[in-house]
Design an enzyme around this catalytic site. Structure first.
Site, mmCIF file in Angstrom:
data_model
loop_
_atom_site.group_PDB
_atom_site.id
_atom_site.type_symbol
_atom_site.label_atom_id
_atom_site.label_comp_id
_atom_site.label_asym_id
_atom_site.label_seq_id
_atom_site.Cartn_x
_atom_site.Cartn_y
_atom_site.Cartn_z
ATOM 1 N N GLY A 178 -0.936 -3.981 50.086
ATOM 2 C CA GLY A 178 -0.137 -4.604 50.751
ATOM 3 C C GLY A 178 1.551 -4.551 50.391
ATOM 4 O O GLY A 178 2.473 -4.996 50.822
ATOM 5 N N GLU A 196 3.542 -8.716 44.141
ATOM 6 C CA GLU A 196 2.491 -8.896 45.155
ATOM 7 C C GLU A 196 3.032 -9.101 46.568
ATOM 8 O O GLU A 196 4.078 -9.795 46.672
ATOM 9 C CB GLU A 196 1.765 -10.364 44.455
ATOM 10 C CG GLU A 196 0.490 -10.703 45.392
ATOM 11 C CD GLU A 196 -0.755 -9.927 45.550
ATOM 12 O OE1 GLU A 196 -0.338 -8.680 45.653
ATOM 13 O OE2 GLU A 196 -1.742 -10.380 45.249
ATOM 14 N N ASP A 197 2.031 -9.000 47.382
ATOM 15 C CA ASP A 197 2.682 -9.156 49.017
ATOM 16 C C ASP A 197 2.439 -10.752 49.258
ATOM 17 O O ASP A 197 3.540 -11.229 49.780
ATOM 18 C CB ASP A 197 1.905 -8.474 49.944
ATOM 19 C CG ASP A 197 0.327 -8.478 49.785
ATOM 20 O OD1 ASP A 197 -0.086 -9.284 48.949
ATOM 21 O OD2 ASP A 197 -0.362 -8.089 50.499
ATOM 22 N N ASP A 223 -2.104 -16.466 48.133
ATOM 23 C CA ASP A 223 -3.021 -17.285 49.065
ATOM 24 C C ASP A 223 -3.545 -18.506 48.116
ATOM 25 O O ASP A 223 -3.126 -19.349 47.846
ATOM 26 C CB ASP A 223 -4.026 -16.517 49.981
ATOM 27 C CG ASP A 223 -4.596 -17.315 50.948
ATOM 28 O OD1 ASP A 223 -4.166 -17.102 52.291
ATOM 29 O OD2 ASP A 223 -5.853 -17.816 50.856
ATOM 30 N N LYS A 243 1.687 -19.210 50.269
ATOM 31 C CA LYS A 243 1.017 -20.383 51.091
ATOM 32 C C LYS A 243 0.753 -21.404 49.994
ATOM 33 O O LYS A 243 -0.453 -21.475 49.816
ATOM 34 C CB LYS A 243 -0.410 -19.888 51.712
ATOM 35 C CG LYS A 243 -0.227 -18.744 52.863
ATOM 36 C CD LYS A 243 -1.388 -18.277 53.369
ATOM 37 C CE LYS A 243 -1.315 -17.135 54.370
ATOM 38 N NZ LYS A 243 -2.923 -16.809 54.981
ATOM 39 N N PHE A 284 -2.504 -16.867 59.163
ATOM 40 C CA PHE A 284 -2.712 -15.309 58.776
ATOM 41 C C PHE A 284 -1.407 -14.411 59.309
ATOM 42 O O PHE A 284 -1.315 -14.622 60.702
ATOM 43 C CB PHE A 284 -4.006 -14.989 59.375
ATOM 44 C CG PHE A 284 -4.218 -13.320 59.165
ATOM 45 C CD1 PHE A 284 -4.777 -13.156 57.794
ATOM 46 C CD2 PHE A 284 -4.108 -12.384 59.765
ATOM 47 C CE1 PHE A 284 -5.143 -12.032 57.080
ATOM 48 C CE2 PHE A 284 -4.286 -11.268 59.436
ATOM 49 C CZ PHE A 284 -5.010 -10.936 58.094
ATOM 50 N N ILE A 285 -0.969 -13.672 58.482
ATOM 51 C CA ILE A 285 0.373 -12.970 58.885
ATOM 52 C C ILE A 285 -0.154 -11.621 58.838
ATOM 53 O O ILE A 285 -0.707 -10.952 58.059
ATOM 54 C CB ILE A 285 1.378 -13.355 58.364
ATOM 55 C CG1 ILE A 285 1.282 -13.387 56.599
ATOM 56 C CG2 ILE A 285 1.816 -14.636 58.584
ATOM 57 C CD1 ILE A 285 2.313 -12.561 56.101
ATOM 58 N N ASP A 298 -1.825 -6.126 56.401
ATOM 59 C CA ASP A 298 -2.563 -5.635 57.357
ATOM 60 C C ASP A 298 -3.691 -6.846 57.871
ATOM 61 O O ASP A 298 -3.755 -7.650 57.371
ATOM 62 C CB ASP A 298 -3.665 -4.611 56.825
ATOM 63 C CG ASP A 298 -4.458 -5.082 56.059
ATOM 64 O OD1 ASP A 298 -4.176 -5.808 55.214
ATOM 65 O OD2 ASP A 298 -5.771 -4.698 56.018
ATOM 66 N N ARG A 307 0.387 -2.704 59.267
ATOM 67 C CA ARG A 307 1.148 -2.662 58.161
ATOM 68 C C ARG A 307 2.572 -2.067 58.406
ATOM 69 O O ARG A 307 3.663 -2.429 57.862
ATOM 70 C CB ARG A 307 0.491 -1.773 57.030
ATOM 71 C CG ARG A 307 -0.619 -2.243 56.406
ATOM 72 C CD ARG A 307 -1.013 -1.383 55.009
ATOM 73 N NE ARG A 307 -2.478 -1.709 54.770
ATOM 74 C CZ ARG A 307 -2.765 -2.660 53.927
ATOM 75 N NH1 ARG A 307 -1.980 -3.480 53.540
ATOM 76 N NH2 ARG A 307 -4.095 -2.685 53.444
HETATM 77 P P1 5GP Z 1 -5.779 -14.973 47.105
HETATM 78 O O1 5GP Z 1 -6.561 -14.134 46.094
HETATM 79 O O2 5GP Z 1 -4.381 -15.526 46.528
HETATM 80 O O3 5GP Z 1 -6.471 -15.604 47.875
HETATM 81 O O4 5GP Z 1 -5.447 -13.577 48.103
HETATM 82 C C1 5GP Z 1 -4.506 -12.715 47.926
HETATM 83 C C2 5GP Z 1 -4.670 -11.706 48.834
HETATM 84 O O5 5GP Z 1 -5.294 -11.840 50.064
HETATM 85 C C3 5GP Z 1 -3.143 -10.946 49.339
HETATM 86 O O6 5GP Z 1 -2.938 -9.858 48.374
HETATM 87 C C4 5GP Z 1 -3.530 -10.357 50.603
HETATM 88 O O7 5GP Z 1 -4.179 -8.900 50.255
HETATM 89 C C5 5GP Z 1 -4.415 -11.096 51.292
HETATM 90 N N1 5GP Z 1 -4.107 -12.073 52.021
HETATM 91 C C6 5GP Z 1 -3.899 -13.441 51.863
HETATM 92 N N2 5GP Z 1 -3.443 -14.227 52.982
HETATM 93 C C7 5GP Z 1 -3.297 -13.359 53.880
HETATM 94 C C8 5GP Z 1 -2.597 -13.264 55.228
HETATM 95 O O8 5GP Z 1 -2.031 -14.192 55.773
HETATM 96 N N3 5GP Z 1 -2.344 -11.905 55.750
HETATM 97 C C9 5GP Z 1 -2.728 -10.703 55.104
HETATM 98 N N4 5GP Z 1 -2.713 -9.655 55.989
HETATM 99 N N5 5GP Z 1 -3.586 -10.806 53.927
HETATM 100 C C10 5GP Z 1 -3.480 -11.843 53.151
#
Ligand code: 5GP
Length: 178
Positions: free
Chosen positions: A48, A102-103, A106, A134, A155-156, A162, A168
């Site tokens: 991402g 990092e993208d 969450d 977030k 969700f984006i 993606d 993407r």
């Molecule tokens: P975390 O471990 O912080 O819950 O999740 C991080 C990963 O979840 C990000 O690197 C991404 O790949 C995915 N992710 C979390 N939220 C979103 C979202 O709104 N859209 C997309 N496309 N990926 C997300």
């Protein structure tokens, strides 16, 4: 309202490219100031972050390296269940200042795990640089030094992120229409 279709879902324009790039430049300027005299190793977390990493690095004017890593999940052979391994790390991080790119953060679990793994290499420091956060979803105590934008719990897609592998390749960021 500008909308796009990605597979079976519709998304509406959320953050235009111009606004994203303004924030990316702001964060790069902060890094340039904070890391004067240092030679950081950037670790971009695939998939991402590939567009964010490219745009960010174009604005960084420090002597630096970049490496691309991936978190691979696989089912372990023992009872601990899911094991997540950092693959692609080909730089020695010992005593180096590290900046993770990092993208989106969450729950924060991915970054928490990444920090645990990287600390084993005894880097001089580790900072997290994320395009998006977030805050409403965060489950762990995470020190995020660089964050371009905070967003709601939706969700984006786009600008590297993606939906089921697609979406993407847009310049702007879009949010899911519920
Ligand atoms: P975390 O471990 O912080 O819950 O999740 C991080 C990963 O979840 C990000 O690197 C991404 O790949 C995915 N992710 C979390 N939220 C979103 C979202 O709104 N859209 C997309 N496309 N990926 C997300």
């Amino acid at each position: 309202m500008q909308t796009i279709q990605v597979k079976d879902k519709s998304f509406s324009l959320f953050i235009p490219e111009k606004e994203i790039l303004k924030e990316v430049k702001r964060i790069a300027a902060q890094i340039n100031r904070d890391y004067v005299g240092k030679e950081p190793v950037f670790l971009a977390v695939l998939n991402g972050s590939f567009i964010f990493a490219a745009d960010l690095l174009k604005e960084v004017n420090l002597p630096c390296e970049i490496s691309f890593v991936k978190l691979a999940s696989y089912q372990g052979v023992n009872t601990t269940g899911k094991i997540r391994e950092v693959i692609g790390l080909n730089v020695d991080l010992t005593e180096r200042p590290v900046i993770i790119i990092e993208d989106i953060v969450d729950t924060g679990l991915t970054m928490a795990h990444m920090l645990d793994v990287l600390k084993q290499q005894n880097p001089a420091s580790i900072d997290i640089c994320t395009l998006l956060l977030k805050p409403g979803k965060l489950q762990v105590d995470l020190d995020i030094r660089y964050c371009c934008m905070e967003i709601p719990n939706d969700f984006i897609v786009g600008y590297g992120l993606d939906y089921d592998g697609y979406g993407r390749n847009t310049r702007d960021i879009y949010t899911l229409i519920k």
